[in-house]
Design a protein around this motif. Structure first.
Motif: not given
Length: 133
Positions: A49-59
């Motif tokens: 739910h956090m744009r460009n701050k997740c563990q795997f970028s595609f998500a």
């Protein structure tokens, strides 16, 4: 299996098979690690739910997660099945790369990389692990 296959496909479909397996192992190593969620899907989509701050970028990159390369996705599914069946790589000859909990592409230098132990490189991905494993 689907969450793992999607992670392999979107994160590493252009990598050699060993590189795709290593990405899958990162996901499974995080599942085993107390600092991450307890399921494959929860690890793959952690902080999506956090744009460009997740563990795997595609998500969380804002791009549609549309599978456009059927053969590459079928290969990702096959690798996901194999890695899951082997209990996190136990079918393979043990090596330091199998402990990896993190990776990044060789064209970026994330701040967190300095804090972790480098385990190796496969294709364009550099792998690391945390000592808390």
């Amino acid at each position: 299996m689907e969450c793992l296959a999607r992670a392999i496909y979107f994160e590493a479909r252009g990598e050699p098979e060993k590189g795709q397996e290593a990405v899958a192992l990162v996901v499974l190593n995080r599942v085993k690690n107390e600092h991450y969620p307890d399921t494959v899907c929860d690890v793959v989509y952690q902080n999506d739910h956090m744009r460009n701050k997740c563990q795997f970028s595609f998500a969380c990159d804002g791009k549609p997660d549309t599978i456009k390369e059927k053969d590459a996705y079928e290969k990702a599914e096959s690798i996901a099945r194999e890695v899951l069946a082997c209990g996190n790589g136990e079918c393979e000859e043990p090596n330091l790369l199998m402990r990896s909990t993190h990776y990044h592409a060789d064209y970026v230098t994330p701040r967190w990389a300095k804090k972790l132990k480098r385990t190796g490189q496969v294709g364009r991905h550099i792998f690391y692990y945390t000592a808390s494993m």
